[in-house]
Design a protein around this motif. Structure first.
Motif, PDB file in Angstrom:
ATOM      1  N   THR A  76       5.339   7.407   6.654  1.00  0.00           N
ATOM      2  CA  THR A  76       4.183   8.292   6.809  1.00  0.00           C
ATOM      3  C   THR A  76       4.192   9.437   5.803  1.00  0.00           C
ATOM      4  O   THR A  76       3.134   9.934   5.426  1.00  0.00           O
ATOM      5  N   SER A  77       5.393   9.866   5.371  1.00  0.00           N
ATOM      6  CA  SER A  77       5.465  11.044   4.505  1.00  0.00           C
ATOM      7  C   SER A  77       6.805  11.067   3.781  1.00  0.00           C
ATOM      8  O   SER A  77       7.835  10.697   4.347  1.00  0.00           O
ATOM      9  N   LEU A  78       6.785  11.492   2.517  1.00  0.00           N
ATOM     10  CA  LEU A  78       8.000  11.720   1.741  1.00  0.00           C
ATOM     11  C   LEU A  78       8.006  13.157   1.247  1.00  0.00           C
ATOM     12  O   LEU A  78       6.952  13.721   0.930  1.00  0.00           O
ATOM     13  N   ALA A  79       9.192  13.752   1.179  1.00  0.00           N
ATOM     14  CA  ALA A  79       9.338  15.096   0.614  1.00  0.00           C
ATOM     15  C   ALA A  79      10.616  15.128  -0.211  1.00  0.00           C
ATOM     16  O   ALA A  79      11.641  14.570   0.192  1.00  0.00           O
ATOM     17  N   GLY A 104       0.816  -1.206   0.000  1.00  0.00           N
ATOM     18  CA  GLY A 104       0.000   0.000   0.000  1.00  0.00           C
ATOM     19  C   GLY A 104       0.854   1.261   0.000  1.00  0.00           C
ATOM     20  O   GLY A 104       1.831   1.365   0.741  1.00  0.00           O
ATOM     21  N   ILE A 105       0.496   2.224  -0.844  1.00  0.00           N
ATOM     22  CA  ILE A 105       1.286   3.455  -0.979  1.00  0.00           C
ATOM     23  C   ILE A 105       0.833   4.461   0.070  1.00  0.00           C
ATOM     24  O   ILE A 105      -0.325   4.863   0.100  1.00  0.00           O
ATOM     25  N   LYS A 106       1.757   4.879   0.929  1.00  0.00           N
ATOM     26  CA  LYS A 106       1.448   5.847   1.977  1.00  0.00           C
ATOM     27  C   LYS A 106       1.955   7.243   1.635  1.00  0.00           C
ATOM     28  O   LYS A 106       1.542   8.223   2.251  1.00  0.00           O
ATOM     29  N   SER A 107       2.861   7.351   0.665  1.00  0.00           N
ATOM     30  CA  SER A 107       3.312   8.656   0.186  1.00  0.00           C
ATOM     31  C   SER A 107       3.845   8.485  -1.229  1.00  0.00           C
ATOM     32  O   SER A 107       4.406   7.430  -1.563  1.00  0.00           O
ATOM     33  N   PHE A 108       3.666   9.519  -2.058  1.00  0.00           N
ATOM     34  CA  PHE A 108       3.970   9.425  -3.491  1.00  0.00           C
ATOM     35  C   PHE A 108       4.591  10.745  -3.921  1.00  0.00           C
ATOM     36  O   PHE A 108       4.037  11.819  -3.632  1.00  0.00           O
ATOM     37  N   ALA A 139       7.926   6.235  -4.049  1.00  0.00           N
ATOM     38  CA  ALA A 139       6.728   5.823  -3.327  1.00  0.00           C
ATOM     39  C   ALA A 139       7.144   5.200  -2.003  1.00  0.00           C
ATOM     40  O   ALA A 139       8.117   4.444  -1.932  1.00  0.00           O
ATOM     41  N   GLY A 140       6.418   5.544  -0.962  1.00  0.00           N
ATOM     42  CA  GLY A 140       6.636   4.944   0.348  1.00  0.00           C
ATOM     43  C   GLY A 140       5.536   3.960   0.654  1.00  0.00           C
ATOM     44  O   GLY A 140       4.351   4.303   0.582  1.00  0.00           O
ATOM     45  N   GLY A 141       5.908   2.732   0.980  1.00  0.00           N
ATOM     46  CA  GLY A 141       4.928   1.713   1.315  1.00  0.00           C
ATOM     47  C   GLY A 141       5.463   0.797   2.386  1.00  0.00           C
ATOM     48  O   GLY A 141       6.610   0.346   2.317  1.00  0.00           O
ATOM     49  N   GLY A 142       4.660   0.530   3.417  1.00  0.00           N
ATOM     50  CA  GLY A 142       5.155  -0.271   4.524  1.00  0.00           C
ATOM     51  C   GLY A 142       6.339   0.424   5.177  1.00  0.00           C
ATOM     52  O   GLY A 142       6.271   1.601   5.524  1.00  0.00           O
ATOM     53  N   PHE A 200      -8.162   7.980   5.544  1.00  0.00           N
ATOM     54  CA  PHE A 200      -7.124   7.630   4.586  1.00  0.00           C
ATOM     55  C   PHE A 200      -6.791   8.804   3.674  1.00  0.00           C
ATOM     56  O   PHE A 200      -7.041   8.786   2.465  1.00  0.00           O
ATOM     57  N   ASN A 201      -6.219   9.853   4.263  1.00  0.00           N
ATOM     58  CA  ASN A 201      -5.824  11.016   3.467  1.00  0.00           C
ATOM     59  C   ASN A 201      -4.595  10.691   2.632  1.00  0.00           C
ATOM     60  O   ASN A 201      -3.752   9.892   3.019  1.00  0.00           O
ATOM     61  N   THR A 202      -4.464  11.361   1.487  1.00  0.00           N
ATOM     62  CA  THR A 202      -3.253  11.236   0.686  1.00  0.00           C
ATOM     63  C   THR A 202      -2.635  12.602   0.399  1.00  0.00           C
ATOM     64  O   THR A 202      -1.713  12.716  -0.403  1.00  0.00           O
ATOM     65  N   GLY A 203      -3.148  13.655   1.042  1.00  0.00           N
ATOM     66  CA  GLY A 203      -2.599  14.989   0.846  1.00  0.00           C
ATOM     67  C   GLY A 203      -1.365  15.232   1.698  1.00  0.00           C
ATOM     68  O   GLY A 203      -1.012  14.444   2.574  1.00  0.00           O
TER      69      GLY A 203
END
Length: 720
Positions: free
Chosen positions: A549-552, A504-508, A522-525, A648-651
């Motif tokens: 939780t987050s990528l930048a 599951g993708i948690k950050s893109f 992409a961050g997953g797991g 399940f926010n993706t912002g």
């Protein structure tokens, strides 16, 4: 009345019942616990736990605010309790972070776990007579006690001997306590909970769900026990042998025997009423010690999802201490929080979660000149502002998804993010993702159209937009749950599956040089993945102890920061290793709620972290050091983050102005509020969105449904 008419009335009643279930409360606020201040008549304060987070109201439940200061929990909260002697003292329990304590009325919290052998706590209970004595019941069993307000804990019942499900102090003697477990056994302690003896076993009863003592216990010695499977029992507590005998069932008149809560209310004539909530049938009252029961459920509503998630429709009852003649009673339900006032016999649903909870925020790439901001909300659609947030307009025309959500007056599908075209100044394109797919607008959000990417599994989506969108028309969507990657080359009109990270993708994120390097992240797991072929194939470039939780990603170089549930890490200049970010005064394993990097470079480049329960931290030296900023935000319980892990926010909760080097502006969101800084994050302004008119129409429609349902039920009763 002829047979055809009878059939029609019955059919309409069934149909309206199904409609009421379809129109369950939105957003869906499953209430796990409700607790009322002992000073309610003065402070009107109560707390609830919903979606695993703690909310506080200081106006009898009309308005709510999420509490975050010090609550750095990585797992859902499970219960809240307030001292009956001091309303400033509260405790909350959690599914993996132990126990937290507040000494200022629930504004700020700290962990108090020393001595606990498990951090999975089902509930906490403060002694009725000693505010420093608290019991904590483990989810897998065991009972813990503190006598010094949580400074140290000791185990007084070992797991798996007993999984305690209810505990209460005998009213006439603070040294005596009674507890029940998940097997229908009752234990008694006569030394403040230090030692326990089993004194009763109710076979086939399931768990003991409630223990209540008569308001006149000193004279009648009566105790009531609620059970999971066999209803309510009334017994006499014999003080000498310390046992309950005789014990008789008193719930034959109830439509179901799954008891969730009991509450006793003394009356002026010397008697008392028994209130009982059941798992699925609602609330019932007896005024003759259980001989007869009256349905007290008018106005309550249910949600079919409760069965799916193995949750009761209704749980605990709480009565407020009030100086007036009307006594307010609150009921926790799967479809929300309900309130009634004696002597009324009708419940009213209270709004606890705003439909305006923000799930994504974006700034126009031409913000310096057009001051345009857009936000996506959970179920209120899209709002846009062309004056830097001073005024807002709801622009949700076309976002209705009637084939998925059947609801009156057009229903907005659950939304998860919002974005502008990089060439917005010329094309006026915006994009959003919902639980059901990808949407695009080519006229400044005046009208939305759905793409061909339509998810039957109702999975949330991430989205990223090519920096060269104006020329290549490329967008990507990533599935939050499955990890599938989709690509559009025609400005979001249609999408094709192209790859997957198999998690599951948690950050893109997309490379700022995508037109030449074709790179996505992409961050997953617990892993950060990288693709250099537009998402077709992926390789791991970082594995961590905590979940992503987050990528930048920096817009001027290839610095990448990963926020996790166990710290933050930085990858500079596409190096071979990640470095952990060390932050003074912050636990190395702290949960990172959000990460953002300013578009500026060199000495002007900033990194901002939102650390769960701690607030904002800023770096001005590319992550070599951090310092706290904007303490007033966390002190006022504003956290720049998604509302809850169950939303399940993706912002991205923190967004820099494209012209940050010149204007120093940053935007973010916390709950239903937009936050704005004009000095690089040091101070912030809270901006509220307008109330959603659709929600008011929805509530009126539901009221009419309930009125019609009651009328038809009365007609059916006359027929039969």
């Amino acid at each position: 009345m002829d047979i055809a008419t009878r059939f029609l009335v019955a059919y309409l009643l069934v149909f309206i019942g199904s409609m009421q279930a379809a129109f369950a409360h939105t957003p869906h606020d499953d209430i796990h616990d409700v607790e009322i201040s002992p000073n309610y008549s003065q402070d009107q304060t109560l707390f609830i736990i919903t979606r695993g987070v703690l909310l506080k109201s200081q106006d009898s439940g009309q308005q709510w605010h999420k509490i975050v200061n010090g609550l750095n929990n990585k797992h859902s909260l499970t219960s809240v309790d307030i001292s009956g002697e001091d309303a400033n003292i509260l405790y909350v329990s959690s599914r993996g972070d132990g126990v937290y304590k507040s000494e200022d009325g629930g504004t700020a919290w700290s962990k108090v776990n020393k001595g606990l052998k498990t951090l999975e706590i089902d509930f906490v209970e403060i002694s009725d007579n000693a505010p420093n004595v608290i019991f904590a019941a483990g989810i897998e069993g065991g009972l813990y006690k503190t006598e010094n307000g949580g400074e140290t804990w000791r185990q007084v019942l070992a797991a798996p001997d007993a999984k305690i499900t209810a505990i209460s102090s005998l009213p006439e003697n603070s040294n005596h306590l009674m507890a029940g477990d998940q097997m229908g056994r009752v234990f008694i302690s006569n030394n403040d909970g230090e030692d326990w003896e089993q004194r009763l076993d109710i076979p086939n009863a399931g768990g003991i769900t409630a223990i209540e003592f008569s308001p006149y216990f000193e004279s009648d010695n009566t105790v009531f026990l609620g059970t999971e499977k066999l209803g309510i029992f009334k017994g006499e507590f014999q003080k000498g042998p310390k046992k309950i005998d005789p014990l008789v069932g008193i719930s034959d008149g109830l439509p179901e025997q799954a008891i969730q809560s009991l509450m006793l209310h003394p009356e002026d004539d010397g008697g008392y009423m028994i209130f009982s909530s059941t798992s699925n049938s609602g609330v019932f009252i007896s005024e003759d010690l259980g001989g007869n029961w009256e349905n007290y459920s008018q106005g309550l509503s249910k949600d079919d999802q409760a069965t799916k998630f193995n949750r009761p429709q209704f749980s605990n009852l709480e009565m407020a201490n009030s100086l007036d003649t009307e006594r307010k009673i609150y009921l926790a339900g799967y479809d929300g929080l309900f309130r009634t006032e004696l002597p009324e016999q009708k419940w009213r649903q209270l709004d606890t979660l705003s439909s305006n909870i923000i799930t994504g925020i974006a700034l126009s790439p031409n913000y310096e000149n057009d001051s345009t901001i857009a936000v996506a909300t959970y179920v209120s659609g899209v709002y846009i502002s062309h004056d830097a947030g001073t005024t807002w307009k709801n622009v949700s025309n076309g976002l209705e998804d009637l084939h998925k959500y059947i609801a009156p007056g057009n229903s907005i599908a659950r939304m998860f993010n919002i974005g502008f075209s990089p060439d917005y100044v010329n094309d006026r394109h915006l994009f959003t993702v919902t639980r059901h797919g990808f949407w695009h607008s080519n006229n400044d959000a005046e009208k939305w159209r759905k793409s061909s990417l339509d998810l039957e599994n109702l999975d949330p989506l991430h989205m990223v937009i090519s920096p060269s969108y104006g020329s290549d028309g490329v967008l990507f969507a990533g599935n939050y749950k499955t990890g599938e990657i989709f690509k559009s080359s025609n400005m979001g009109v249609s999408f094709q599956p192209i790859g997957s990270i198999n998690s599951g993708i948690k950050s893109f994120q997309i490379s700022p040089n995508f037109s030449s390097d074709k790179t996505l992240y992409a961050g997953g797991g617990q892993t950060v993945f990288k693709s250099i072929d537009e998402g077709r194939s992926w390789v791991s470039v970082g594995d961590f102890e905590g979940n992503i939780t987050s990528l930048a990603i920096s817009t001027t170089d290839k610095m990448l920061i990963a926020g996790t549930t166990s710290g933050a890490f930085i990858w500079k200049d596409q190096g071979n290793s990640w470095l952990e970010l060390n932050i003074d005064g912050v636990d190395a394993h702290a949960q990172i709620s959000a990460v953002s990097i300013s578009p500026s470079d060199g000495e002007n480049q900033l990194i901002i972290l939102s650390i769960h329960g701690k607030g904002l931290y800023k770096s001005e030296d590319r992550g070599d050091s951090f310092f706290p900023i904007a303490d007033e935000l966390i002190d006022a319980n504003y956290q720049l983050s998604d509302f809850s892990p169950n939303f399940f926010n993706t912002g991205q909760p923190i967004v820099f102005s494209p012209a940050f080097t010149q204007d120093k502006k940053i935007y973010g969101y916390a709950g239903e509020n937009v936050l704005k800084s004009q000095d690089g994050g040091n101070t912030w302004e809270v901006i509220s969105l307008p109330e959603d008119s659709k929600k008011s129409n929805f509530k009126r429609f539901r009221f009419r449904l309930r009125f019609l349902s009651a009328f038809l039920q009365a007609q059916l009763d006359k027929i039969f």
